[in-house]
Design a protein around this motif. Structure first.
Motif, short mmCIF file in Angstrom:
data_model
loop_
_atom_site.label_atom_id
_atom_site.label_comp_id
_atom_site.label_asym_id
_atom_site.label_seq_id
_atom_site.Cartn_x
_atom_site.Cartn_y
_atom_site.Cartn_z
N ALA A 125 0.83 -1.21 0.00
CA ALA A 125 0.00 0.00 0.00
C ALA A 125 0.86 1.26 0.00
O ALA A 125 0.58 2.21 -0.75
N LYS B 62 2.54 1.72 -3.40
CA LYS B 62 1.58 2.23 -4.37
C LYS B 62 1.30 3.71 -4.11
O LYS B 62 1.26 4.52 -5.04
N ALA B 63 1.10 4.07 -2.85
CA ALA B 63 0.83 5.47 -2.50
C ALA B 63 2.01 6.37 -2.88
O ALA B 63 1.81 7.47 -3.41
N PHE C 57 1.89 9.41 -5.54
CA PHE C 57 2.32 10.75 -5.15
C PHE C 57 3.37 11.29 -6.13
O PHE C 57 3.31 12.46 -6.54
#
Length: 133
Positions: A36, A39-40, A44
Protein backbone atom coordinates in the motif's frame (compact mmCIF):
# COMPACT_ATOMS: atom_id res chain seq x y z
CA UNK A 1 5.02 5.87 -20.37
CA UNK A 2 4.71 2.52 -18.65
CA UNK A 3 2.46 -0.05 -20.26
CA UNK A 4 0.95 -1.31 -16.98
CA UNK A 5 0.30 0.45 -13.71
CA UNK A 6 2.41 -2.22 -11.94
CA UNK A 7 5.44 -1.02 -13.92
CA UNK A 8 5.27 2.23 -11.95
CA UNK A 9 5.68 0.64 -8.52
CA UNK A 10 8.74 1.49 -6.47
CA UNK A 11 11.03 -1.36 -5.44
CA UNK A 12 9.71 -2.98 -2.27
CA UNK A 13 13.21 -3.04 -0.76
CA UNK A 14 13.54 0.76 -1.07
CA UNK A 15 10.08 1.30 0.39
CA UNK A 16 10.80 -1.12 3.25
CA UNK A 17 14.04 0.72 4.07
CA UNK A 18 12.16 4.02 4.33
CA UNK A 19 9.41 2.45 6.43
CA UNK A 20 11.91 0.91 8.85
CA UNK A 21 13.53 4.32 9.39
CA UNK A 22 10.12 5.83 10.20
CA UNK A 23 8.77 3.31 12.70
CA UNK A 24 10.03 2.26 16.14
CA UNK A 25 12.48 -0.65 16.12
CA UNK A 26 10.10 -2.88 18.06
CA UNK A 27 7.20 -2.31 15.61
CA UNK A 28 6.41 -4.59 12.71
CA UNK A 29 4.42 -4.06 9.54
CA UNK A 30 2.22 -6.30 7.46
CA UNK A 31 2.97 -7.28 3.88
CA UNK A 32 -0.12 -5.42 2.69
CA UNK A 33 1.18 -2.23 4.31
CA UNK A 34 4.40 -2.41 2.28
CA UNK A 35 2.43 -2.78 -0.93
CA UNK A 36 0.00 0.00 0.00
CA UNK A 37 2.78 2.45 0.86
CA UNK A 38 4.69 1.56 -2.31
CA UNK A 39 1.58 2.23 -4.37
CA UNK A 40 0.83 5.47 -2.50
CA UNK A 41 4.41 6.69 -3.01
CA UNK A 42 4.20 5.90 -6.73
CA UNK A 43 0.91 7.77 -7.05
CA UNK A 44 2.32 10.75 -5.15
CA UNK A 45 5.33 10.87 -7.48
CA UNK A 46 3.04 10.78 -10.52
CA UNK A 47 0.85 13.51 -9.03
CA UNK A 48 3.82 15.73 -8.22
CA UNK A 49 5.38 15.12 -11.63
CA UNK A 50 2.14 16.02 -13.36
CA UNK A 51 1.89 19.30 -11.48
CA UNK A 52 5.58 20.04 -12.11
CA UNK A 53 5.08 19.39 -15.81
CA UNK A 54 2.31 21.96 -15.92
CA UNK A 55 4.62 24.51 -14.28
CA UNK A 56 7.40 23.67 -16.73
CA UNK A 57 5.11 23.97 -19.76
CA UNK A 58 3.70 27.28 -18.53
CA UNK A 59 7.28 28.57 -18.44
CA UNK A 60 7.79 27.23 -22.00
CA UNK A 61 10.61 24.89 -21.01
CA UNK A 62 11.29 21.25 -21.76
CA UNK A 63 13.07 20.36 -18.54
CA UNK A 64 11.55 20.02 -15.08
CA UNK A 65 13.71 21.84 -12.54
CA UNK A 66 13.89 21.54 -8.78
CA UNK A 67 12.09 24.88 -8.58
CA UNK A 68 9.19 23.31 -10.52
CA UNK A 69 9.02 20.60 -7.86
CA UNK A 70 9.03 23.20 -5.07
CA UNK A 71 6.29 25.18 -6.82
CA UNK A 72 4.24 22.02 -7.35
CA UNK A 73 4.55 21.10 -3.68
CA UNK A 74 3.28 24.56 -2.74
CA UNK A 75 0.44 24.34 -5.26
CA UNK A 76 -0.60 20.92 -3.97
CA UNK A 77 -0.56 22.20 -0.38
CA UNK A 78 2.56 20.29 0.60
CA UNK A 79 4.59 23.46 1.13
CA UNK A 80 5.86 22.23 4.48
CA UNK A 81 8.02 19.73 2.54
CA UNK A 82 9.86 22.39 0.52
CA UNK A 83 12.49 23.43 3.09
CA UNK A 84 13.33 19.87 4.20
CA UNK A 85 13.62 18.88 0.53
CA UNK A 86 15.91 21.83 -0.23
CA UNK A 87 18.10 20.90 2.75
CA UNK A 88 18.23 17.26 1.67
CA UNK A 89 19.20 18.20 -1.89
CA UNK A 90 21.86 20.59 -0.59
CA UNK A 91 23.37 17.84 1.57
CA UNK A 92 23.33 15.45 -1.39
CA UNK A 93 25.09 17.99 -3.64
CA UNK A 94 27.68 18.69 -0.95
CA UNK A 95 28.27 14.95 -0.59
CA UNK A 96 28.78 14.59 -4.34
CA UNK A 97 31.15 17.56 -4.39
CA UNK A 98 33.15 16.04 -1.52
CA UNK A 99 33.40 12.67 -3.31
CA UNK A 100 34.58 14.40 -6.48
CA UNK A 101 37.16 16.39 -4.52
CA UNK A 102 38.36 13.23 -2.76
CA UNK A 103 38.76 11.41 -6.08
CA UNK A 104 40.70 14.34 -7.49
CA UNK A 105 42.98 14.37 -4.45
CA UNK A 106 43.65 10.64 -4.85
CA UNK A 107 44.50 11.01 -8.53
CA UNK A 108 46.86 13.93 -7.93
CA UNK A 109 48.49 12.18 -4.97
CA UNK A 110 49.47 9.28 -7.24
CA UNK A 111 51.04 11.60 -9.82
CA UNK A 112 54.40 13.38 -9.41
CA UNK A 113 54.01 17.06 -8.59
CA UNK A 114 56.17 18.18 -11.48
CA UNK A 115 58.18 16.92 -14.43
CA UNK A 116 61.52 17.24 -12.61
CA UNK A 117 60.34 14.86 -9.89
CA UNK A 118 59.13 12.44 -12.55
CA UNK A 119 62.48 12.59 -14.34
CA UNK A 120 64.35 12.01 -11.07
CA UNK A 121 62.20 8.94 -10.40
CA UNK A 122 62.98 7.59 -13.88
CA UNK A 123 66.72 8.23 -13.43
CA UNK A 124 66.72 6.43 -10.08
CA UNK A 125 64.93 3.50 -11.68
CA UNK A 126 67.46 3.40 -14.52
CA UNK A 127 70.37 3.49 -12.06
CA UNK A 128 68.81 0.65 -10.09
CA UNK A 129 68.53 -1.47 -13.24
CA UNK A 130 72.18 -0.79 -14.16
CA UNK A 131 73.36 -1.90 -10.71
CA UNK A 132 71.35 -5.12 -11.00
CA UNK A 133 73.03 -6.02 -14.31
Amino acid sequence: MAEKMEDLNLPQSAVLKIIKEAIPSNASIGKDVKAALAKAASIFILYLTSQSTQTMQAAKRKTITSQDIYDALEELEFGHFVEPLKNCLKEQQEGKAKKTADKTKLKTADQPENEEEEMEDEEEADEGEEKDS
